[in-house]
Design a protein around this motif. Sequence first.
Motif, PDB file in Angstrom:
ATOM      1  N   ASP A 120      12.843  -0.735  -1.303  1.00 27.19           N
ATOM      2  CA  ASP A 120      11.790   0.118  -1.856  1.00 27.19           C
ATOM      3  C   ASP A 120      12.047   0.403  -3.328  1.00 27.19           C
ATOM      4  O   ASP A 120      11.114   0.388  -4.147  1.00 27.19           O
ATOM      5  CB  ASP A 120      11.719   1.430  -1.074  1.00 27.19           C
ATOM      6  CG  ASP A 120      11.466   1.188   0.404  1.00 27.19           C
ATOM      7  OD1 ASP A 120      10.494   0.486   0.724  1.00 27.19           O
ATOM      8  OD2 ASP A 120      12.257   1.691   1.234  1.00 27.19           O
ATOM      9  N   GLU A 121      13.305   0.660  -3.677  1.00 28.45           N
ATOM     10  CA  GLU A 121      13.663   0.855  -5.082  1.00 28.45           C
ATOM     11  C   GLU A 121      13.315  -0.380  -5.906  1.00 28.45           C
ATOM     12  O   GLU A 121      12.807  -0.277  -7.020  1.00 28.45           O
ATOM     13  CB  GLU A 121      15.156   1.154  -5.204  1.00 28.45           C
ATOM     14  CG  GLU A 121      15.638   1.300  -6.646  1.00 28.45           C
ATOM     15  CD  GLU A 121      17.151   1.425  -6.751  1.00 28.45           C
ATOM     16  OE1 GLU A 121      17.653   1.510  -7.893  1.00 28.45           O
ATOM     17  OE2 GLU A 121      17.828   1.410  -5.706  1.00 28.45           O
ATOM     18  N   GLY A 173       0.439   1.919  -3.648  1.00 22.90           N
ATOM     19  CA  GLY A 173      -0.877   2.516  -3.463  1.00 22.90           C
ATOM     20  C   GLY A 173      -0.900   3.975  -3.890  1.00 22.90           C
ATOM     21  O   GLY A 173       0.052   4.475  -4.496  1.00 22.90           O
ATOM     22  N   PRO A 174      -1.978   4.693  -3.570  1.00 22.73           N
ATOM     23  CA  PRO A 174      -2.114   6.099  -4.003  1.00 22.73           C
ATOM     24  C   PRO A 174      -1.096   7.002  -3.310  1.00 22.73           C
ATOM     25  O   PRO A 174      -0.694   6.737  -2.165  1.00 22.73           O
ATOM     26  CB  PRO A 174      -3.549   6.450  -3.608  1.00 22.73           C
ATOM     27  CG  PRO A 174      -3.893   5.493  -2.516  1.00 22.73           C
ATOM     28  CD  PRO A 174      -3.158   4.225  -2.829  1.00 22.73           C
ATOM     29  N   PRO A 175      -0.675   8.078  -3.967  1.00 18.67           N
ATOM     30  CA  PRO A 175       0.385   8.927  -3.410  1.00 18.67           C
ATOM     31  C   PRO A 175      -0.006   9.623  -2.113  1.00 18.67           C
ATOM     32  O   PRO A 175       0.876   9.966  -1.311  1.00 18.67           O
ATOM     33  CB  PRO A 175       0.654   9.935  -4.537  1.00 18.67           C
ATOM     34  CG  PRO A 175      -0.587   9.924  -5.371  1.00 18.67           C
ATOM     35  CD  PRO A 175      -1.114   8.538  -5.306  1.00 18.67           C
ATOM     36  N   GLU A 176      -1.288   9.844  -1.890  1.00 31.00           N
ATOM     37  CA  GLU A 176      -1.709  10.555  -0.682  1.00 31.00           C
ATOM     38  C   GLU A 176      -1.855   9.640   0.535  1.00 31.00           C
ATOM     39  O   GLU A 176      -2.107  10.107   1.646  1.00 31.00           O
ATOM     40  CB  GLU A 176      -3.048  11.273  -0.933  1.00 31.00           C
ATOM     41  CG  GLU A 176      -4.246  10.355  -1.142  1.00 31.00           C
ATOM     42  CD  GLU A 176      -4.393   9.884  -2.582  1.00 31.00           C
ATOM     43  OE1 GLU A 176      -5.440   9.245  -2.878  1.00 31.00           O
ATOM     44  OE2 GLU A 176      -3.486  10.146  -3.405  1.00 31.00           O
ATOM     45  N   SER A 232      -3.981   5.609   7.746  1.00 29.68           N
ATOM     46  CA  SER A 232      -5.185   5.175   7.026  1.00 29.68           C
ATOM     47  C   SER A 232      -4.935   3.941   6.160  1.00 29.68           C
ATOM     48  O   SER A 232      -5.746   3.598   5.300  1.00 29.68           O
ATOM     49  CB  SER A 232      -5.716   6.318   6.147  1.00 29.68           C
ATOM     50  OG  SER A 232      -4.712   6.788   5.261  1.00 29.68           O
ATOM     51  N   GLU A 233      -3.806   3.257   6.402  1.00 30.26           N
ATOM     52  CA  GLU A 233      -3.403   2.132   5.566  1.00 30.26           C
ATOM     53  C   GLU A 233      -4.440   1.005   5.604  1.00 30.26           C
ATOM     54  O   GLU A 233      -4.861   0.498   4.556  1.00 30.26           O
ATOM     55  CB  GLU A 233      -2.045   1.624   6.043  1.00 30.26           C
ATOM     56  CG  GLU A 233      -1.377   0.649   5.105  1.00 30.26           C
ATOM     57  CD  GLU A 233       0.023   0.296   5.604  1.00 30.26           C
ATOM     58  OE1 GLU A 233       0.856  -0.105   4.777  1.00 30.26           O
ATOM     59  OE2 GLU A 233       0.275   0.412   6.827  1.00 30.26           O
ATOM     60  N   PRO A 248       0.787  -1.240   0.000  1.00 30.07           N
ATOM     61  CA  PRO A 248       0.000   0.000   0.000  1.00 30.07           C
ATOM     62  C   PRO A 248       0.815   1.285   0.000  1.00 30.07           C
ATOM     63  O   PRO A 248       0.478   2.233  -0.718  1.00 30.07           O
ATOM     64  CB  PRO A 248      -0.857  -0.124   1.266  1.00 30.07           C
ATOM     65  CG  PRO A 248      -0.234  -1.199   2.086  1.00 30.07           C
ATOM     66  CD  PRO A 248       0.455  -2.115   1.135  1.00 30.07           C
ATOM     67  N   LEU A 249       1.879   1.353   0.788  1.00 33.00           N
ATOM     68  CA  LEU A 249       2.632   2.603   0.873  1.00 33.00           C
ATOM     69  C   LEU A 249       3.624   2.772  -0.266  1.00 33.00           C
ATOM     70  O   LEU A 249       4.220   3.842  -0.412  1.00 33.00           O
ATOM     71  CB  LEU A 249       3.358   2.682   2.212  1.00 33.00           C
ATOM     72  CG  LEU A 249       2.447   2.810   3.442  1.00 33.00           C
ATOM     73  CD1 LEU A 249       3.278   2.877   4.713  1.00 33.00           C
ATOM     74  CD2 LEU A 249       1.542   4.030   3.324  1.00 33.00           C
ATOM     75  N   ARG A 250       3.801   1.727  -1.079  1.00 30.87           N
ATOM     76  CA  ARG A 250       4.732   1.840  -2.207  1.00 30.87           C
ATOM     77  C   ARG A 250       3.996   1.804  -3.552  1.00 30.87           C
ATOM     78  O   ARG A 250       4.367   2.525  -4.477  1.00 30.87           O
ATOM     79  CB  ARG A 250       5.792   0.737  -2.119  1.00 30.87           C
ATOM     80  CG  ARG A 250       6.812   1.013  -1.024  1.00 30.87           C
ATOM     81  CD  ARG A 250       7.794  -0.109  -0.838  1.00 30.87           C
ATOM     82  NE  ARG A 250       7.212  -1.225  -0.102  1.00 30.87           N
ATOM     83  CZ  ARG A 250       7.909  -2.268   0.344  1.00 30.87           C
ATOM     84  NH1 ARG A 250       9.213  -2.322   0.124  1.00 30.87           N
ATOM     85  NH2 ARG A 250       7.331  -3.234   1.007  1.00 30.87           N
TER      86      ARG A 250
END
Length: 317
Positions: free
Chosen positions: A143-144, A57-60, A65-66, A53-55
Amino acid sequence: MSSFDIPEIVRQLRVVRDQWREKQNRTDTEFREFPSRDAVTGAVEALKGVLFPLRLGPPELRHASEDFYVGHTLDAALHVLQAQARIELHYRQRGGAVSESDIDAQALNAIHAFAHSLPQLRQLLDTDVLAAFQGDPAARSVDEVVLSYPGVLALIHHRLAHTLYRLQLPLLARIVSELAHSQTGIDIHPGAQIGPGCFIDHGTGVVIGETAQIGSNVRIYQAVTLGAKRFPKDAQGHLQKGWARHPIVQDDVVIYAGATILGRVTIGRGAVIGGNVWITDDVPAGANVTQARLQRDTDAAPSVAVQAPADEARATA
Protein backbone atom coordinates in the motif's frame (compact mmCIF):
# COMPACT_ATOMS: atom_id res chain seq x y z
CA MET A 1 -10.66 50.91 -16.23
CA SER A 2 -7.52 48.89 -16.88
CA SER A 3 -4.17 50.62 -16.66
CA PHE A 4 -2.90 48.34 -19.43
CA ASP A 5 -3.59 48.68 -23.13
CA ILE A 6 -5.53 45.42 -23.24
CA PRO A 7 -7.32 45.93 -26.59
CA GLU A 8 -4.06 46.64 -28.43
CA ILE A 9 -2.30 43.63 -26.87
CA VAL A 10 -5.24 41.41 -27.79
CA ARG A 11 -5.13 42.72 -31.37
CA GLN A 12 -1.40 42.07 -31.68
CA LEU A 13 -1.76 38.56 -30.26
CA ARG A 14 -4.51 37.83 -32.78
CA VAL A 15 -2.22 38.99 -35.61
CA VAL A 16 0.57 36.67 -34.42
CA ARG A 17 -1.85 33.71 -34.14
CA ASP A 18 -3.27 34.36 -37.59
CA GLN A 19 0.22 34.52 -39.08
CA TRP A 20 1.15 31.18 -37.49
CA ARG A 21 -2.06 29.51 -38.63
CA GLU A 22 -1.63 30.77 -42.16
CA LYS A 23 1.95 29.45 -42.34
CA GLN A 24 0.79 26.09 -40.99
CA ASN A 25 -2.25 26.00 -43.31
CA ARG A 26 -4.60 25.92 -40.34
CA THR A 27 -7.25 28.39 -41.36
CA ASP A 28 -10.25 26.18 -40.50
CA THR A 29 -10.94 26.99 -36.85
CA GLU A 30 -14.58 25.89 -36.75
CA PHE A 31 -13.74 22.91 -34.51
CA ARG A 32 -11.41 22.54 -31.55
CA GLU A 33 -8.10 21.42 -33.02
CA PHE A 34 -6.33 19.77 -30.11
CA PRO A 35 -7.24 17.55 -27.15
CA SER A 36 -7.60 19.31 -23.82
CA ARG A 37 -4.77 18.66 -21.39
CA ASP A 38 -7.11 19.44 -18.48
CA ALA A 39 -9.72 16.97 -19.75
CA VAL A 40 -7.11 14.23 -20.17
CA THR A 41 -5.72 14.98 -16.70
CA GLY A 42 -9.16 14.53 -15.17
CA ALA A 43 -9.71 11.26 -17.02
CA VAL A 44 -6.33 9.86 -15.93
CA GLU A 45 -6.93 10.79 -12.29
CA ALA A 46 -10.28 9.02 -12.49
CA LEU A 47 -8.71 5.94 -14.10
CA LYS A 48 -6.11 5.70 -11.34
CA GLY A 49 -9.02 5.52 -8.91
CA VAL A 50 -10.70 2.88 -11.09
CA LEU A 51 -7.54 0.75 -11.08
CA PHE A 52 -6.81 1.15 -7.34
CA PRO A 53 -10.13 2.37 -5.86
CA LEU A 54 -9.43 2.00 -2.14
CA ARG A 55 -5.93 3.46 -2.42
CA LEU A 56 -6.14 6.07 -5.19
CA GLY A 57 -9.89 6.67 -5.14
CA PRO A 58 -11.82 9.21 -3.02
CA PRO A 59 -11.17 9.21 0.74
CA GLU A 60 -14.78 8.44 1.64
CA LEU A 61 -14.91 5.28 -0.49
CA ARG A 62 -15.56 2.00 1.32
CA HIS A 63 -15.48 -1.60 0.10
CA ALA A 64 -19.28 -1.92 0.02
CA SER A 65 -19.62 0.78 -2.65
CA GLU A 66 -16.41 -0.04 -4.54
CA ASP A 67 -18.08 -1.55 -7.63
CA PHE A 68 -20.57 1.30 -7.93
CA TYR A 69 -17.76 3.85 -7.75
CA VAL A 70 -15.62 1.98 -10.29
CA GLY A 71 -18.51 1.64 -12.75
CA HIS A 72 -19.68 5.23 -12.49
CA THR A 73 -16.16 6.70 -12.60
CA LEU A 74 -15.05 4.45 -15.44
CA ASP A 75 -18.05 5.36 -17.60
CA ALA A 76 -17.42 9.09 -17.12
CA ALA A 77 -13.67 8.79 -17.81
CA LEU A 78 -14.19 6.74 -20.96
CA HIS A 79 -16.65 9.27 -22.38
CA VAL A 80 -14.10 12.03 -21.76
CA LEU A 81 -11.39 10.00 -23.49
CA GLN A 82 -13.70 9.21 -26.39
CA ALA A 83 -14.36 12.91 -26.94
CA GLN A 84 -10.65 13.72 -26.76
CA ALA A 85 -9.79 10.81 -29.07
CA ARG A 86 -12.26 12.18 -31.61
CA ILE A 87 -10.52 15.56 -31.47
CA GLU A 88 -7.10 13.96 -32.02
CA LEU A 89 -8.34 11.87 -34.94
CA HIS A 90 -10.03 14.91 -36.50
CA TYR A 91 -6.78 16.87 -36.11
CA ARG A 92 -4.66 14.14 -37.72
CA GLN A 93 -7.04 13.61 -40.62
CA ARG A 94 -7.85 17.26 -41.34
CA GLY A 95 -8.03 17.97 -45.02
CA GLY A 96 -8.65 14.30 -45.79
CA ALA A 97 -11.67 12.53 -47.15
CA VAL A 98 -12.65 10.87 -43.86
CA SER A 99 -16.22 11.58 -42.80
CA GLU A 100 -17.30 12.72 -39.35
CA SER A 101 -19.13 9.42 -38.86
CA ASP A 102 -15.93 7.50 -39.66
CA ILE A 103 -13.99 9.56 -37.11
CA ASP A 104 -16.71 8.93 -34.52
CA ALA A 105 -16.48 5.19 -35.19
CA GLN A 106 -12.68 5.17 -34.96
CA ALA A 107 -12.74 7.02 -31.63
CA LEU A 108 -15.41 4.70 -30.21
CA ASN A 109 -13.56 1.56 -31.32
CA ALA A 110 -10.24 2.78 -29.88
CA ILE A 111 -11.65 3.67 -26.47
CA HIS A 112 -13.72 0.47 -26.43
CA ALA A 113 -10.49 -1.51 -26.85
CA PHE A 114 -8.79 0.66 -24.24
CA ALA A 115 -11.55 -0.03 -21.73
CA HIS A 116 -11.34 -3.79 -22.20
CA SER A 117 -7.57 -3.69 -21.67
CA LEU A 118 -7.90 -2.30 -18.14
CA PRO A 119 -8.23 -5.62 -16.22
CA GLN A 120 -5.05 -6.95 -17.83
CA LEU A 121 -3.35 -3.60 -17.24
CA ARG A 122 -4.21 -3.81 -13.53
CA GLN A 123 -2.68 -7.30 -13.37
CA LEU A 124 0.48 -5.96 -15.01
CA LEU A 125 0.66 -3.09 -12.53
CA ASP A 126 0.35 -5.55 -9.65
CA THR A 127 3.62 -7.14 -10.80
CA ASP A 128 5.27 -3.69 -10.76
CA VAL A 129 3.97 -3.00 -7.26
CA LEU A 130 5.28 -6.34 -5.98
CA ALA A 131 8.64 -5.73 -7.64
CA ALA A 132 8.95 -2.41 -5.84
CA PHE A 133 7.91 -3.87 -2.49
CA GLN A 134 10.19 -6.89 -2.75
CA GLY A 135 13.09 -4.88 -4.17
CA ASP A 136 13.19 -2.07 -1.62
CA PRO A 137 14.03 -2.91 2.01
CA ALA A 138 12.58 0.45 3.05
CA ALA A 139 9.11 -0.44 1.75
CA ARG A 140 6.83 -1.43 4.64
CA SER A 141 3.80 -2.50 2.58
CA VAL A 142 2.45 -2.75 -0.95
CA ASP A 143 0.00 0.00 0.00
CA GLU A 144 2.88 2.36 0.78
CA VAL A 145 4.34 1.55 -2.63
CA VAL A 146 1.11 2.37 -4.49
CA LEU A 147 0.43 5.52 -2.50
CA SER A 148 3.86 7.10 -2.50
CA TYR A 149 6.44 5.63 -4.90
CA PRO A 150 7.14 7.85 -7.92
CA GLY A 151 8.31 4.89 -9.98
CA VAL A 152 4.94 3.19 -9.53
CA LEU A 153 3.08 6.39 -10.42
CA ALA A 154 5.18 6.72 -13.57
CA LEU A 155 4.44 3.12 -14.55
CA ILE A 156 0.69 3.56 -13.99
CA HIS A 157 0.77 6.49 -16.39
CA HIS A 158 3.04 4.66 -18.80
CA ARG A 159 0.90 1.56 -19.03
CA LEU A 160 -2.18 3.70 -19.70
CA ALA A 161 -0.24 5.80 -22.22
CA HIS A 162 1.28 2.78 -23.98
CA THR A 163 -2.18 1.31 -24.49
CA LEU A 164 -3.36 4.55 -26.11
CA TYR A 165 -0.18 4.64 -28.19
CA ARG A 166 -0.83 1.13 -29.55
CA LEU A 167 -4.39 2.19 -30.38
CA GLN A 168 -3.03 4.93 -32.68
CA LEU A 169 -3.71 7.83 -30.29
CA PRO A 170 -0.13 9.09 -29.85
CA LEU A 171 -1.04 12.64 -28.82
CA LEU A 172 -3.32 11.53 -25.99
CA ALA A 173 -0.64 9.01 -25.00
CA ARG A 174 2.04 11.68 -24.88
CA ILE A 175 -0.09 13.93 -22.70
CA VAL A 176 -0.66 11.07 -20.26
CA SER A 177 3.06 10.26 -20.07
CA GLU A 178 4.09 13.90 -19.67
CA LEU A 179 1.71 14.30 -16.72
CA ALA A 180 3.79 11.71 -14.87
CA HIS A 181 7.04 13.27 -16.10
CA SER A 182 6.10 16.62 -14.57
CA GLN A 183 5.16 14.98 -11.26
CA THR A 184 8.00 12.48 -10.87
CA GLY A 185 10.91 13.56 -13.07
CA ILE A 186 10.67 10.16 -14.82
CA ASP A 187 10.41 10.55 -18.59
CA ILE A 188 9.07 7.43 -20.34
CA HIS A 189 7.97 7.74 -23.94
CA PRO A 190 4.59 6.03 -24.40
CA GLY A 191 6.01 3.92 -27.23
CA ALA A 192 8.51 2.15 -24.96
CA GLN A 193 7.75 -1.53 -24.33
CA ILE A 194 8.13 -2.50 -20.66
CA GLY A 195 7.61 -6.03 -19.40
CA PRO A 196 6.08 -7.10 -16.06
CA GLY A 197 7.73 -6.60 -12.71
CA CYS A 198 9.54 -3.36 -13.54
CA PHE A 199 10.94 -1.42 -10.57
CA ILE A 200 12.12 2.15 -11.05
CA ASP A 201 13.72 3.00 -7.70
CA HIS A 202 13.87 6.68 -6.71
CA GLY A 203 13.49 7.49 -10.39
CA THR A 204 14.38 11.16 -10.71
CA GLY A 205 16.04 11.81 -14.05
CA VAL A 206 15.24 8.44 -15.63
CA VAL A 207 14.74 8.74 -19.42
CA ILE A 208 13.41 5.86 -21.54
CA GLY A 209 13.10 6.43 -25.28
CA GLU A 210 10.31 5.58 -27.70
CA THR A 211 11.71 2.36 -29.17
CA ALA A 212 13.27 0.97 -25.99
CA GLN A 213 12.33 -2.61 -25.12
CA ILE A 214 12.55 -3.68 -21.49
CA GLY A 215 12.02 -7.29 -20.43
CA SER A 216 10.63 -8.79 -17.23
CA ASN A 217 11.84 -8.06 -13.70
CA VAL A 218 14.17 -5.20 -14.63
CA ARG A 219 15.34 -2.77 -11.95
CA ILE A 220 16.32 0.79 -12.89
CA TYR A 221 17.73 3.41 -10.54
CA GLN A 222 17.69 7.20 -10.76
CA ALA A 223 19.30 9.20 -13.59
CA VAL A 224 19.46 6.24 -15.97
CA THR A 225 19.15 7.03 -19.69
CA LEU A 226 18.03 4.54 -22.32
CA GLY A 227 18.54 6.85 -25.27
CA ALA A 228 19.47 7.15 -28.93
CA LYS A 229 23.07 7.34 -30.09
CA ARG A 230 22.51 9.22 -33.35
CA PHE A 231 19.78 11.09 -35.19
CA PRO A 232 20.00 10.56 -38.97
CA LYS A 233 18.28 13.01 -41.31
CA ASP A 234 16.45 12.55 -44.60
CA ALA A 235 17.31 14.21 -47.91
CA GLN A 236 15.52 17.38 -46.83
CA GLY A 237 17.51 17.61 -43.60
CA HIS A 238 14.64 16.54 -41.34
CA LEU A 239 15.16 14.05 -38.53
CA GLN A 240 14.01 10.56 -39.50
CA LYS A 241 11.28 9.29 -37.21
CA GLY A 242 10.05 5.88 -36.15
CA TRP A 243 13.23 3.81 -36.62
CA ALA A 244 14.51 1.57 -33.81
CA ARG A 245 17.19 3.62 -32.04
CA HIS A 246 16.96 2.79 -28.32
CA PRO A 247 18.31 -0.10 -26.23
CA ILE A 248 16.88 -3.57 -25.72
CA VAL A 249 17.11 -4.59 -22.05
CA GLN A 250 16.46 -8.27 -21.48
CA ASP A 251 14.97 -9.95 -18.40
CA ASP A 252 16.40 -9.64 -14.87
CA VAL A 253 18.79 -6.77 -15.66
CA VAL A 254 19.79 -4.23 -12.99
CA ILE A 255 20.88 -0.75 -14.09
CA TYR A 256 22.38 1.39 -11.35
CA ALA A 257 22.21 5.16 -10.94
CA GLY A 258 23.58 7.44 -13.62
CA ALA A 259 24.18 4.78 -16.27
CA THR A 260 23.79 5.94 -19.88
CA ILE A 261 22.96 3.32 -22.51
CA LEU A 262 22.72 4.63 -26.06
CA GLY A 263 21.69 3.18 -29.40
CA ARG A 264 20.10 -0.09 -30.49
CA VAL A 265 22.28 -2.21 -28.23
CA THR A 266 21.22 -5.29 -26.28
CA ILE A 267 21.81 -5.68 -22.55
CA GLY A 268 21.76 -9.45 -22.03
CA ARG A 269 19.64 -11.27 -19.51
CA GLY A 270 20.78 -10.95 -15.91
CA ALA A 271 23.47 -8.36 -16.63
CA VAL A 272 24.33 -5.79 -13.97
CA ILE A 273 25.17 -2.29 -15.21
CA GLY A 274 27.12 -0.26 -12.66
CA GLY A 275 26.60 3.37 -11.83
CA ASN A 276 27.71 6.21 -14.11
CA VAL A 277 28.91 3.98 -16.95
CA TRP A 278 28.51 4.90 -20.63
CA ILE A 279 27.48 2.00 -22.90
CA THR A 280 27.19 2.02 -26.69
CA ASP A 281 27.87 -1.69 -27.35
CA ASP A 282 26.06 -4.94 -26.58
CA VAL A 283 26.54 -6.43 -23.11
CA PRO A 284 26.46 -10.25 -22.82
CA ALA A 285 24.00 -12.06 -20.58
CA GLY A 286 25.12 -12.24 -16.96
CA ALA A 287 27.92 -9.71 -17.39
CA ASN A 288 28.87 -7.11 -14.80
CA VAL A 289 29.79 -3.68 -16.21
CA THR A 290 31.60 -1.20 -13.96
CA GLN A 291 33.89 1.78 -14.27
CA ALA A 292 37.47 0.56 -14.71
CA ARG A 293 39.07 3.84 -13.66
CA LEU A 294 38.41 7.55 -13.57
CA GLN A 295 40.07 9.72 -16.19
CA ARG A 296 42.06 12.68 -14.93
CA ASP A 297 41.04 14.59 -18.03
CA THR A 298 37.55 15.86 -17.13
CA ASP A 299 36.59 16.02 -20.82
CA ALA A 300 37.04 12.27 -21.26
CA ALA A 301 34.39 9.73 -20.34
CA PRO A 302 35.44 7.14 -17.76
CA SER A 303 36.37 3.77 -19.22
CA VAL A 304 34.40 0.67 -18.27
CA ALA A 305 35.26 -2.89 -17.37
CA VAL A 306 33.05 -5.75 -18.52
CA GLN A 307 33.32 -8.84 -16.37
CA ALA A 308 32.06 -11.82 -18.39
CA PRO A 309 29.67 -14.30 -16.77
CA ALA A 310 31.33 -17.24 -15.05
CA ASP A 311 30.52 -19.84 -17.72
CA GLU A 312 31.92 -17.68 -20.51
CA ALA A 313 35.07 -16.92 -18.53
CA ARG A 314 35.80 -20.63 -18.05
CA ALA A 315 35.17 -21.33 -21.75
CA THR A 316 37.76 -18.77 -22.83
CA ALA A 317 40.38 -19.56 -20.19
